[in-house]
Design a protein around this motif. Structure first.
Motif, PDB file in Angstrom:
ATOM      1  N   GLU A  49      36.024  10.668   5.423  1.00  0.00           N
ATOM      2  CA  GLU A  49      36.031   9.729   6.939  1.00  0.00           C
ATOM      3  C   GLU A  49      35.990   7.766   6.870  1.00  0.00           C
ATOM      4  OE1 GLU A  49      34.103  11.167   9.993  1.00  0.00           O
ATOM      5  OE2 GLU A  49      34.209  13.580   9.976  1.00  0.00           O
ATOM      6  N   LEU A  50      34.981   8.003   5.984  1.00  0.00           N
ATOM      7  CA  LEU A  50      35.005   6.985   6.357  1.00  0.00           C
ATOM      8  C   LEU A  50      34.879   4.911   5.482  1.00  0.00           C
ATOM      9  CD1 LEU A  50      30.880   6.704   8.156  1.00  0.00           C
ATOM     10  CD2 LEU A  50      33.366   6.190   9.379  1.00  0.00           C
ATOM     11  N   ARG A  51      35.166   6.391   4.074  1.00  0.00           N
ATOM     12  CA  ARG A  51      35.126   5.989   2.654  1.00  0.00           C
ATOM     13  C   ARG A  51      34.702   5.573   2.444  1.00  0.00           C
ATOM     14  NH1 ARG A  51      39.408   9.002   2.875  1.00  0.00           N
ATOM     15  NH2 ARG A  51      40.996   8.698   2.727  1.00  0.00           N
ATOM     16  N   CYS A  52      32.888   5.079   2.673  1.00  0.00           N
ATOM     17  CA  CYS A  52      31.705   4.829   2.180  1.00  0.00           C
ATOM     18  C   CYS A  52      30.912   5.824   1.476  1.00  0.00           C
ATOM     19  CB  CYS A  52      31.327   3.766   2.743  1.00  0.00           C
ATOM     20  SG  CYS A  52      30.991   4.439   4.680  1.00  0.00           S
ATOM     21  N   GLU A  53      29.728   5.282   0.656  1.00  0.00           N
ATOM     22  CA  GLU A  53      28.698   6.186   1.004  1.00  0.00           C
ATOM     23  C   GLU A  53      27.741   5.620   1.164  1.00  0.00           C
ATOM     24  OE1 GLU A  53      28.641   5.861  -3.900  1.00  0.00           O
ATOM     25  OE2 GLU A  53      30.825   6.001  -4.149  1.00  0.00           O
ATOM     26  N   LEU A  54      26.960   6.553   1.511  1.00  0.00           N
ATOM     27  CA  LEU A  54      25.251   6.616   1.539  1.00  0.00           C
ATOM     28  C   LEU A  54      24.061   6.620   0.582  1.00  0.00           C
ATOM     29  CD1 LEU A  54      25.637   9.556   3.992  1.00  0.00           C
ATOM     30  CD2 LEU A  54      26.426   7.573   4.835  1.00  0.00           C
ATOM     31  N   SER A  55      23.295   5.496   0.791  1.00  0.00           N
ATOM     32  CA  SER A  55      22.427   5.800  -0.105  1.00  0.00           C
ATOM     33  C   SER A  55      21.018   6.052  -0.304  1.00  0.00           C
ATOM     34  CB  SER A  55      21.931   4.195  -0.163  1.00  0.00           C
ATOM     35  OG  SER A  55      21.249   4.096   0.730  1.00  0.00           O
ATOM     36  N   THR A  56      20.439   6.135   1.339  1.00  0.00           N
ATOM     37  CA  THR A  56      19.819   7.410   1.689  1.00  0.00           C
ATOM     38  C   THR A  56      20.108   7.772   3.123  1.00  0.00           C
ATOM     39  OG1 THR A  56      18.243   5.540   2.549  1.00  0.00           O
ATOM     40  CG2 THR A  56      18.208   6.045   0.415  1.00  0.00           C
ATOM     41  N   LEU A  57      19.318   9.112   2.674  1.00  0.00           N
ATOM     42  CA  LEU A  57      19.615  10.454   4.077  1.00  0.00           C
ATOM     43  C   LEU A  57      18.215  11.197   3.764  1.00  0.00           C
ATOM     44  CD1 LEU A  57      22.180  12.913   3.942  1.00  0.00           C
ATOM     45  CD2 LEU A  57      21.763  11.968   2.275  1.00  0.00           C
ATOM     46  N   TRP A  58      17.705  11.340   5.379  1.00  0.00           N
ATOM     47  CA  TRP A  58      17.099  12.247   5.353  1.00  0.00           C
ATOM     48  C   TRP A  58      16.837  13.255   7.035  1.00  0.00           C
ATOM     49  CZ3 TRP A  58      16.808   6.819   5.802  1.00  0.00           C
ATOM     50  CH2 TRP A  58      16.233   5.942   6.917  1.00  0.00           C
ATOM     51  N   PRO A  59      16.272  14.459   6.663  1.00  0.00           N
ATOM     52  CA  PRO A  59      16.876  15.499   7.848  1.00  0.00           C
ATOM     53  C   PRO A  59      16.375  14.812  10.086  1.00  0.00           C
ATOM     54  CG  PRO A  59      16.125  16.284   5.879  1.00  0.00           C
ATOM     55  CD  PRO A  59      15.653  15.127   5.886  1.00  0.00           C
ATOM     56  N   LEU A  60      17.012  14.782  10.559  1.00  0.00           N
ATOM     57  CA  LEU A  60      16.799  13.717  11.756  1.00  0.00           C
ATOM     58  C   LEU A  60      16.151  15.283  12.848  1.00  0.00           C
ATOM     59  CD1 LEU A  60      15.887  11.081  13.595  1.00  0.00           C
ATOM     60  CD2 LEU A  60      18.001  11.058  14.119  1.00  0.00           C
ATOM     61  N   ASP A  61      17.360  15.640  13.168  1.00  0.00           N
ATOM     62  CA  ASP A  61      17.355  16.979  14.291  1.00  0.00           C
ATOM     63  C   ASP A  61      18.764  17.537  14.054  1.00  0.00           C
ATOM     64  OD1 ASP A  61      16.550  17.595  16.862  1.00  0.00           O
ATOM     65  OD2 ASP A  61      17.675  16.331  17.538  1.00  0.00           O
ATOM     66  N   HIS A  62      18.259  18.998  14.764  1.00  0.00           N
ATOM     67  CA  HIS A  62      19.361  19.375  14.847  1.00  0.00           C
ATOM     68  C   HIS A  62      19.798  19.948  15.994  1.00  0.00           C
ATOM     69  CE1 HIS A  62      21.050  23.955  16.021  1.00  0.00           C
ATOM     70  NE2 HIS A  62      21.326  23.712  14.712  1.00  0.00           N
ATOM     71  N   VAL A  63      21.423  20.093  16.520  1.00  0.00           N
ATOM     72  CA  VAL A  63      21.844  19.619  17.985  1.00  0.00           C
ATOM     73  C   VAL A  63      22.847  21.418  18.102  1.00  0.00           C
ATOM     74  CG1 VAL A  63      23.576  18.765  19.571  1.00  0.00           C
ATOM     75  CG2 VAL A  63      22.092  17.217  17.779  1.00  0.00           C
ATOM     76  N   SER A  64      22.076  22.697  19.275  1.00  0.00           N
ATOM     77  CA  SER A  64      23.070  23.132  19.863  1.00  0.00           C
ATOM     78  C   SER A  64      24.127  23.360  20.960  1.00  0.00           C
ATOM     79  CB  SER A  64      22.235  24.458  19.489  1.00  0.00           C
ATOM     80  OG  SER A  64      21.365  24.821  18.106  1.00  0.00           O
ATOM     81  N   TYR A  65      25.100  23.272  21.050  1.00  0.00           N
ATOM     82  CA  TYR A  65      26.177  22.842  22.402  1.00  0.00           C
ATOM     83  C   TYR A  65      26.718  23.819  22.140  1.00  0.00           C
ATOM     84  CZ  TYR A  65      27.863  20.649  25.671  1.00  0.00           C
ATOM     85  OH  TYR A  65      28.001  19.888  26.866  1.00  0.00           O
ATOM     86  N   ASP A  66      27.235  24.311  22.845  1.00  0.00           N
ATOM     87  CA  ASP A  66      28.219  25.542  23.268  1.00  0.00           C
ATOM     88  C   ASP A  66      29.951  24.202  24.448  1.00  0.00           C
ATOM     89  OD1 ASP A  66      27.183  27.880  22.800  1.00  0.00           O
ATOM     90  OD2 ASP A  66      26.475  28.057  24.777  1.00  0.00           O
TER      91      ASP A  66
END
Length: 166
Positions: free
Chosen positions: A85-102
């Motif tokens: 989508e953004l044509r870029c790379e992530l260096s780090t990522l860590w779980p933040l949250d889980h969202v459930s939505y209807d």
């Protein structure tokens, strides 16, 4: 007469069962679930927001991300979607949250990761009409997709904790 746990079909027990079934239908428990991964990308003291370009949610903002493919981890999907989508790379990522939505037609199950861009990566709006780096104040001033709105309110509320500013 049919019996269920000693009560007739027309009894209070059957009515409670029907009410429970109606509640499940109302809550979307029988809807298709779409599993996605989303990136809350931080840079300096801002978060990246992507404006939806078309469709029923055009003009609203969302976090970048997308569907988790069969056999793919949420983390891997998050990295892949950001690259696509953004044509870029992530260096780090860590779980933040889980969202459930209807939503009206499906149930969204979204794994959200807090992320930082790889050195030298600059997001490009290849699928969105606009990309904006939002401050804490601006985060609550834009119109988010329904599934993202409550999360963005929480991010604004706990901004310092999430950023490690004490």
């Amino acid at each position: 007469m049919s019996q269920a746990h000693g009560k007739g079909v027309g009894s209070r027990g059957a009515r409670v069962h029907l009410q429970t079934l109606e509640h499940c239908l109302d809550k979307g428990d029988l809807m298709d679930t779409v599993k996605v991964a989303a990136a809350l990308i931080w840079r300096d003291d801002t978060v990246l927001a992507c404006q939806v370009a078309s469709g029923p949610f055009a003009g609203l903002y969302e976090l970048p991300g997308g569907k988790i493919e069969s056999g793919e981890s949420a983390e891997k999907a998050c990295r892949r979607e950001v690259e696509e989508e953004l044509r870029c790379e992530l260096s780090t990522l860590w779980p933040l949250d889980h969202v459930s939505y209807d939503y009206p037609d499906f149930h969204l199950s979204m794994e959200v990761f807090a992320c930082e861009l790889a050195s030298g990566s600059e997001p490009q709006a290849t699928e969105h009409s606009e990309l904006r780096w939002l401050s804490r104040q601006e985060l609550v001033e834009v119109q988010w997709l329904p599934a993202d709105a409550q999360l963005m309110s929480l991010v604004a509320t706990y901004w310092r904790d999430l950023r490690g500013d004490h």
